[in-house]
Design a protein around this motif. Structure first.
Motif, PDB file in Angstrom:
ATOM      1  N   HIS A   4      43.687   4.579 -11.152  1.00 31.67           N
ATOM      2  CA  HIS A   4      44.141   3.060 -11.464  1.00 31.67           C
ATOM      3  C   HIS A   4      44.518   3.073 -12.930  1.00 31.67           C
ATOM      4  O   HIS A   4      43.799   3.735 -13.726  1.00 31.67           O
ATOM      5  N   TYR A   5      45.823   2.360 -13.094  1.00 36.34           N
ATOM      6  CA  TYR A   5      46.534   2.504 -14.510  1.00 36.34           C
ATOM      7  C   TYR A   5      46.264   1.228 -15.073  1.00 36.34           C
ATOM      8  O   TYR A   5      46.584  -0.012 -14.515  1.00 36.34           O
TER       9      TYR A   5
ATOM     10  N   ARG B  22      38.781   6.323  -9.470  1.00 36.33           N
ATOM     11  CA  ARG B  22      37.650   5.450  -9.005  1.00 36.33           C
ATOM     12  C   ARG B  22      37.263   6.084  -7.574  1.00 36.33           C
ATOM     13  O   ARG B  22      38.229   6.144  -6.754  1.00 36.33           O
ATOM     14  N   GLY B  23      36.101   5.767  -7.066  1.00 32.57           N
ATOM     15  CA  GLY B  23      35.866   5.768  -5.629  1.00 32.57           C
ATOM     16  C   GLY B  23      35.674   7.098  -5.404  1.00 32.57           C
ATOM     17  O   GLY B  23      35.697   8.379  -6.203  1.00 32.57           O
ATOM     18  N   PRO B  24      35.136   7.632  -4.044  1.00 29.76           N
ATOM     19  CA  PRO B  24      34.784   8.929  -3.489  1.00 29.76           C
ATOM     20  C   PRO B  24      36.141   9.715  -3.341  1.00 29.76           C
ATOM     21  O   PRO B  24      36.266  10.860  -3.296  1.00 29.76           O
TER      22      PRO B  24
END
Length: 97
Positions: free
Chosen positions: A68-69, A61-63
């Motif tokens: 994230h798990y 996620r994100g730039p």
């Protein structure tokens, strides 16, 4: 003077990771740092997937593409194999070794 036995009251990072995942949480490195002052989440997740066959999904996620798990939907935690430092969770969830 009171003595805190933090050695025994703080869970290991592996235990924390397993517990968070079986609770249905989505966790990231930032979560681990905040909650248990750990910094090896990617290595723990890799070991759970590779050595213990946990169906862990990774979403970037994100730039900065932060990982994230979470456990794959529908995973029955009672059927998972646990590393030695997290085997206590088997009793808590009623699983089998």
């Amino acid at each position: 003077m009171t003595t805190q036995h933090r050695w025994f009251s703080n869970p290991t990072n592996i235990y924390w990771t397993c517990k968070a995942l079986i609770e249905g949480r989505t966790i990231s490195h930032k979560t681990e740092i905040r909650e248990v002052k750990g910094w090896r989440l990617a290595a723990i997740v890799h070991r759970l997937k590779d050595s213990f066959n946990w169906p862990i999904l990774t979403e970037f996620r994100g730039p900065d593409s932060i990982a994230h798990y979470r456990l794959s939907p529908g995973t029955d935690p009672a059927l998972l194999r646990f590393p030695p430092s997290a085997k206590q969770l088997l009793d808590e969830i009623g699983g089998q070794e």
